[in-house]
Design a protein around this motif. Structure first.
Motif, mmCIF file in Angstrom:
data_model
loop_
_atom_site.group_PDB
_atom_site.id
_atom_site.type_symbol
_atom_site.label_atom_id
_atom_site.label_comp_id
_atom_site.label_asym_id
_atom_site.label_seq_id
_atom_site.Cartn_x
_atom_site.Cartn_y
_atom_site.Cartn_z
ATOM 1 N N LYS A 129 -0.887 -4.186 1.122
ATOM 2 C CA LYS A 129 -0.496 -5.109 0.048
ATOM 3 C C LYS A 129 -1.672 -5.380 -0.886
ATOM 4 O O LYS A 129 -1.521 -6.052 -1.897
ATOM 5 C CB LYS A 129 0.040 -6.412 0.640
ATOM 6 N N SER A 130 -2.844 -4.863 -0.519
ATOM 7 C CA SER A 130 -4.041 -5.016 -1.347
ATOM 8 C C SER A 130 -4.140 -3.819 -2.285
ATOM 9 O O SER A 130 -3.168 -3.128 -2.526
ATOM 10 C CB SER A 130 -5.277 -5.133 -0.464
ATOM 11 N N LYS A 131 -5.339 -3.511 -2.765
ATOM 12 C CA LYS A 131 -5.533 -2.447 -3.751
ATOM 13 C C LYS A 131 -5.512 -1.044 -3.170
ATOM 14 O O LYS A 131 -5.105 -0.099 -3.830
ATOM 15 C CB LYS A 131 -6.866 -2.658 -4.482
ATOM 16 N N ALA A 132 -5.990 -0.877 -1.950
ATOM 17 C CA ALA A 132 -6.148 0.458 -1.371
ATOM 18 C C ALA A 132 -4.817 1.049 -0.932
ATOM 19 O O ALA A 132 -3.869 0.324 -0.609
ATOM 20 C CB ALA A 132 -7.104 0.391 -0.187
ATOM 21 N N ASP A 133 -4.775 2.370 -0.920
ATOM 22 C CA ASP A 133 -3.650 3.114 -0.346
ATOM 23 C C ASP A 133 -4.101 3.539 1.043
ATOM 24 O O ASP A 133 -4.976 4.404 1.179
ATOM 25 C CB ASP A 133 -3.334 4.325 -1.225
ATOM 26 N N ILE B 211 -2.525 -5.825 16.059
ATOM 27 C CA ILE B 211 -1.771 -4.586 16.274
ATOM 28 C C ILE B 211 -1.956 -3.739 15.022
ATOM 29 O O ILE B 211 -1.650 -4.199 13.912
ATOM 30 C CB ILE B 211 -0.288 -4.884 16.560
ATOM 31 N N LEU B 212 -2.479 -2.542 15.193
ATOM 32 C CA LEU B 212 -2.914 -1.730 14.060
ATOM 33 C C LEU B 212 -1.812 -1.468 13.036
ATOM 34 O O LEU B 212 -2.049 -1.562 11.830
ATOM 35 C CB LEU B 212 -3.511 -0.412 14.558
ATOM 36 N N GLU B 213 -0.615 -1.148 13.496
ATOM 37 C CA GLU B 213 0.480 -0.867 12.557
ATOM 38 C C GLU B 213 0.795 -2.074 11.688
ATOM 39 O O GLU B 213 0.989 -1.947 10.470
ATOM 40 C CB GLU B 213 1.748 -0.428 13.309
ATOM 41 N N GLU B 214 0.846 -3.239 12.300
ATOM 42 C CA GLU B 214 1.145 -4.470 11.549
ATOM 43 C C GLU B 214 0.027 -4.781 10.558
ATOM 44 O O GLU B 214 0.284 -5.157 9.411
ATOM 45 C CB GLU B 214 1.336 -5.642 12.517
ATOM 46 N N GLN B 215 -1.215 -4.615 10.990
ATOM 47 C CA GLN B 215 -2.355 -4.912 10.116
ATOM 48 C C GLN B 215 -2.410 -3.934 8.949
ATOM 49 O O GLN B 215 -2.752 -4.317 7.827
ATOM 50 C CB GLN B 215 -3.656 -4.858 10.908
ATOM 51 N N THR B 216 -2.060 -2.682 9.194
ATOM 52 C CA THR B 216 -2.059 -1.683 8.121
ATOM 53 C C THR B 216 -1.061 -2.055 7.037
ATOM 54 O O THR B 216 -1.334 -1.894 5.840
ATOM 55 C CB THR B 216 -1.757 -0.282 8.688
ATOM 56 N N GLU C 210 -6.160 6.440 21.210
ATOM 57 C CA GLU C 210 -5.263 5.578 22.003
ATOM 58 C C GLU C 210 -6.028 4.378 22.553
ATOM 59 O O GLU C 210 -5.558 3.238 22.486
ATOM 60 C CB GLU C 210 -4.646 6.388 23.151
ATOM 61 N N GLN C 211 -7.232 4.631 23.070
ATOM 62 C CA GLN C 211 -8.036 3.529 23.601
ATOM 63 C C GLN C 211 -8.525 2.613 22.480
ATOM 64 O O GLN C 211 -8.659 1.406 22.677
ATOM 65 C CB GLN C 211 -9.228 4.081 24.392
ATOM 66 N N GLY C 212 -8.771 3.176 21.298
ATOM 67 C CA GLY C 212 -9.157 2.357 20.153
ATOM 68 C C GLY C 212 -8.095 1.328 19.811
ATOM 69 O O GLY C 212 -8.404 0.161 19.543
ATOM 70 N N ARG C 213 -6.834 1.748 19.827
ATOM 71 C CA ARG C 213 -5.718 0.823 19.564
ATOM 72 C C ARG C 213 -5.665 -0.279 20.629
ATOM 73 O O ARG C 213 -5.489 -1.457 20.320
ATOM 74 C CB ARG C 213 -4.386 1.571 19.571
ATOM 75 N N LYS C 214 -5.820 0.136 21.878
ATOM 76 C CA LYS C 214 -5.728 -0.824 22.984
ATOM 77 C C LYS C 214 -6.863 -1.845 22.928
ATOM 78 O O LYS C 214 -6.633 -3.046 23.104
ATOM 79 C CB LYS C 214 -5.753 -0.086 24.324
ATOM 80 N N VAL C 215 -8.084 -1.362 22.688
ATOM 81 C CA VAL C 215 -9.235 -2.270 22.647
ATOM 82 C C VAL C 215 -9.128 -3.200 21.437
ATOM 83 O O VAL C 215 -9.454 -4.392 21.525
ATOM 84 C CB VAL C 215 -10.566 -1.492 22.653
ATOM 85 N N LEU C 216 -8.655 -2.681 20.309
ATOM 86 C CA LEU C 216 -8.458 -3.515 19.121
ATOM 87 C C LEU C 216 -7.535 -4.693 19.435
ATOM 88 O O LEU C 216 -7.858 -5.845 19.123
ATOM 89 C CB LEU C 216 -7.869 -2.679 17.983
#
Length: 195
Positions: free
Chosen positions: A60-64, A50-55, A37-43
């Protein structure tokens, strides 16, 4: 397909996580991202990301890329029978270091790290704290003795970095090297060949 787990905790240094993930996303890998939870906040605080948006963008790249719920101990990565090749936690808070060293597995992140240790798989922790107390050093020594790679976020300057991205790239490249992932994130030392 190689499976990698990448964790992020509440220590300062979220930009290192982003730099590693940018490189991993460009490769054909299965990547499980676990954020405290703190990792998300500090990011978000340090980078505006925002982690969900960045994921979604990374996917859209090669990785799953699978964004895990840190509270979900039923995730496949909580089990040693789900074969993951390696795991990195960056930045890794001293609280997380202590939990992993003591075998405290109340979250998916610490459980996944515990699995990597018990299965003798590659685990890389990137602590970002200074100065380090004797307690911090003891916990990291215990983990190192178990085969965990302790890779502090300490960039090298022999490549004469000119930008923040080059400094981040040095640490990211070292993390990826430790995970045995090909990368060109930093300028490797070639020595002085002058006679």
């Amino acid at each position: 397909m190689k499976r990698i787990i990448v964790g992020i905790t509440g220590a300062s240094g979220s930009a290192y996580f982003l730099r590693v993930m940018e490189t991993l996303a460009q490769q054909e890998l299965e990547i499980h991202v676990i954020a405290s939870e703190q990792g998300r906040k500090v990011l978000t605080y340090e980078t505006g990301v925002i982690l969900e948006e960045q994921t979604q963008l990374w996917n859209k790249s090669k990785a799953d890329i699978i964004l895990e719920d840190n509270e979900n101990l039923f995730s496949p990565v909580a089990s040693g029978s789900y074969r993951c090749d390696a795991m990195a936690v960056l930045p890794c808070s001293m609280s997380t270091v202590a939990e992993i060293a003591c075998g405290i597995t109340k979250t998916l992140l610490t459980r996944a790290a515990d699995v990597m240790i018990k299965e003798r798989r590659k685990l890389v922790l990137v602590p970002r704290e200074t100065p380090l107390s004797t307690l911090h050093l003891r916990r990291m020594t215990e983990l190192s003795e178990l085969g965990v790679t302790i890779l502090p976020a300490m960039p090298g300057f022999y490549g004469h970095p000119q930008t923040l991205d080059e400094i981040l790239g040095f640490v990211a490249g070292k993390v990826l090297d430790s995970l045995e992932i090909e990368n060109n994130c930093y300028q490797r030392w070639e020595g002085n060949h002058e006679k």
